[in-house]
Design an enzyme around this catalytic site. Sequence first.
Site, PDB file in Angstrom:
ATOM      1  N   SER A  40      23.664  74.178 -30.849  1.00  0.00           N
ATOM      2  CA  SER A  40      24.180  73.313 -30.044  1.00  0.00           C
ATOM      3  C   SER A  40      25.396  74.086 -28.673  1.00  0.00           C
ATOM      4  O   SER A  40      26.227  75.566 -28.957  1.00  0.00           O
ATOM      5  CB  SER A  40      25.708  72.515 -30.710  1.00  0.00           C
ATOM      6  OG  SER A  40      26.745  73.101 -31.531  1.00  0.00           O
ATOM      7  N   ASP A  41      25.364  72.874 -27.877  1.00  0.00           N
ATOM      8  CA  ASP A  41      26.811  73.142 -27.186  1.00  0.00           C
ATOM      9  C   ASP A  41      28.164  73.449 -27.829  1.00  0.00           C
ATOM     10  O   ASP A  41      28.053  72.631 -28.847  1.00  0.00           O
ATOM     11  CB  ASP A  41      26.698  73.066 -25.909  1.00  0.00           C
ATOM     12  CG  ASP A  41      27.369  73.205 -24.661  1.00  0.00           C
ATOM     13  OD1 ASP A  41      26.962  73.375 -23.098  1.00  0.00           O
ATOM     14  OD2 ASP A  41      27.991  74.090 -24.841  1.00  0.00           O
ATOM     15  N   TRP A  42      29.110  73.994 -27.019  1.00  0.00           N
ATOM     16  CA  TRP A  42      30.521  73.674 -27.753  1.00  0.00           C
ATOM     17  C   TRP A  42      30.734  72.597 -28.586  1.00  0.00           C
ATOM     18  O   TRP A  42      31.152  71.968 -27.270  1.00  0.00           O
ATOM     19  CB  TRP A  42      32.241  74.175 -26.774  1.00  0.00           C
ATOM     20  CG  TRP A  42      33.156  74.556 -27.199  1.00  0.00           C
ATOM     21  CD1 TRP A  42      34.359  73.618 -27.968  1.00  0.00           C
ATOM     22  CD2 TRP A  42      33.909  75.876 -27.730  1.00  0.00           C
ATOM     23  NE1 TRP A  42      34.808  74.212 -28.037  1.00  0.00           N
ATOM     24  CE2 TRP A  42      34.948  75.298 -27.673  1.00  0.00           C
ATOM     25  CE3 TRP A  42      33.366  77.152 -27.942  1.00  0.00           C
ATOM     26  CZ2 TRP A  42      35.776  76.037 -28.414  1.00  0.00           C
ATOM     27  CZ3 TRP A  42      34.079  77.687 -28.249  1.00  0.00           C
ATOM     28  CH2 TRP A  42      35.655  77.401 -27.773  1.00  0.00           C
ATOM     29  N   ASP A  43      30.822  72.166 -29.448  1.00  0.00           N
ATOM     30  CA  ASP A  43      31.337  71.009 -30.091  1.00  0.00           C
ATOM     31  C   ASP A  43      30.265  69.827 -29.967  1.00  0.00           C
ATOM     32  O   ASP A  43      30.529  68.664 -30.726  1.00  0.00           O
ATOM     33  CB  ASP A  43      32.943  70.553 -29.940  1.00  0.00           C
ATOM     34  CG  ASP A  43      33.215  69.122 -30.888  1.00  0.00           C
ATOM     35  OD1 ASP A  43      33.932  69.259 -29.863  1.00  0.00           O
ATOM     36  OD2 ASP A  43      32.740  69.171 -32.144  1.00  0.00           O
TER      37      ASP A  43
END
Length: 709
Positions: A263-266
């Site tokens: 995933s991208d950040w968060d």
Amino acid sequence: MSQFVKELISKMTFAEKIGQMTQLSGDFFASGNAAITGPLQQANLSQADLYRVGSVLGVSGFEQVKKIQTNYLKQSRLKIPLLFMADVVHGYRTIFPIPLALAASFDPQLVRQASEIFSREAAAGGVHVTFAPMVDLVRDPRWGRVMEANGEDPFLNSQLAKASVEGIQGLRSIPDAEHVAACVKHFAGYGAVEAGREYNTVDVSEWRLRDQYLSGYQAAIDAGAPLVMTAFNTFQGKPATGNYHLMRDILRRELGFQGLLISDWDAIGEMIAHGTAADLQAAAQQALKAGVDIDMMSMAYLKLANHNHLSSNLVALVDQAVERILNFKESLGLFADPFRGLAQRAEKQNLTTKNLQLAQQAAVESAVLLKNKNDLLPLAKDCKIGLVGNYADNPDLLGSWSWQGKTTETPTIKSALKAKFTKISSIQNQQLQTADLQLLKQQDVIVACLGLSAQQSGEATSMTQPQLPEEQLALLRQLQQLNKPVVTVLITGRPLVLDPLVKSSDSLLLLWFPGSRGAAALTQILLGEEEPGGRLPMTFPQDLGQIPLYYNHFRTGRPLTGNQSDLDNKYLSKYIDQVNQPAFCFGYGLGYAKTTLSESQLDKETYQASDSIQVMVKIENHSDIAAKQVIQVYSQQIVGETVRPLWELKAFQKVKLQPKEIRKIEIDLPLSRLKYIHSDLKSRLDPGNYRLKVGFDSQSGLRQSFKII
Ligand code: GLC
């Protein structure tokens, strides 16, 4: 799955499996209490959680990597090494021009070489995976991340996506210890954020996603990228990171991606903010079902750790994710050597003469000459030059995402020019005083180095007005009063509305953020030692109101004809207060030499679908200096099953010519490139009538017709 991985998984607790699916930033691994009292405590994580985590983000360097990996393995029950991932996007210690600039080179081989160099530097610094290439198709300069992209054209994007992955991985499906692995991003369609506003809604049809946005990701996956990163945005109303159709049906089944999805950040946690998950558990389950293997920084997967309530299906999905993660770690050789690639003297790999020379050449090949009235450029080395502007003596030429690059190691334009030109008078004031004006009046030429700061492009830098700030425009107006020739050098990470600049400059050179040796490259160009080799990978609009403006637009039912009648007919697809034309079109760029194309022809008039077209054209260098050109081949389908772009780039070739050289160029164009997505979402090549255009940009060129039967 190897026997080793199989046995390892059989020994793992569920919490250890979930740990492998979690990525934390480097500050969590800071030595001593900093980690326990700081990020760990804030995230309500225990030391036990920390030593089950599978990968770390944003750490590199011999000491750091050695310390963290050594300490981690001491604490890890099953001694599963950490994966080190980081954003090495256009350089590690040697910084190349930003990706949008490299795209302007129209030179896949150069992109491959640059990528290979920064991959080697990063691997020596202990990085295992880089979050690159970013292959989001971009058509809106209000979005600051256009600087990371390959521009507005699907074909150019796919060619450079392929070259980037090949370079990063050293032409291997799994990189050796001297290279890092590529993680292509952001899947999918992030470049289509509405109004160019960062993290905003994306609402493209599946037809358009497939026809124009997917080719870059497909090319990167076909080139062997073992990781993909999810995008922050939604697709068809569901956040990409939890979007089963996008990730399972399209990415994994149709594009054939079998690697690791991070995933991208968060981005998993952000499904709560999107409003499609009530809490982290629900978000985690949606992401797990969509096939996301690693949760970057939202701690959502850690919430699944007490698995007594998880369905057997979800537990099975966890096992599949862990298997992919451990297989990847094994394929990198991490179990055999957790310090793969980490070089004690990484510094000797960095910033070598060879690396810096290529960075300089890349800046030359990426620079785009937009105007050169009366052939003002190049300049004689004894020309008296007044040097002004906020970038005249500013070392921040590296641009965003230049993580380990150091401006302290980056020569400024002033220092580079002074090394080659004998009469440079540099003025510091951004608002010219009387004395400054007096000094400038004594010069032959004024070189104004202007542009946005590096912090004004990249992530979270959307602008409603992508143009130079008023104080820089005021400086240009002051210069105009001097009636001196003005060469404007533009430093930017995104297309800008340039109108005032163009009017008040005799020559206008787009240098982008040119990297570690951009100043030296500029000097070579201003001296005429090198021609600027770039062509625009993204349209520069005339007016903000035209955005999004891109060359490969559909014709509409009321297209302009391009002749005088357009002015008299109001019922056309146009504005009443502005023209449709851009300031500078896709593919545009000038050289110093005068070159022409003639005698274009095709090897046949009628083709079978399995054929390739041999496009032949004569190019002539009329000047007594060497020339560079990018010959561009565009196709037009007269009638499609769906609407088709007015023109589409289908081939290009960069050529370098000797003085007065005449050369016959032959370009191979496989007709498979003319396939497109029909309304049933299938990709097909249609029989029928087509046009081909061979030129030096997307608007002009020699035309031919052909037929596919
Ligand atoms: C950022 C970016 C992504 C980057 C990641 C890790 O938010 O969207 O491109 O790779 O976080 O830094």
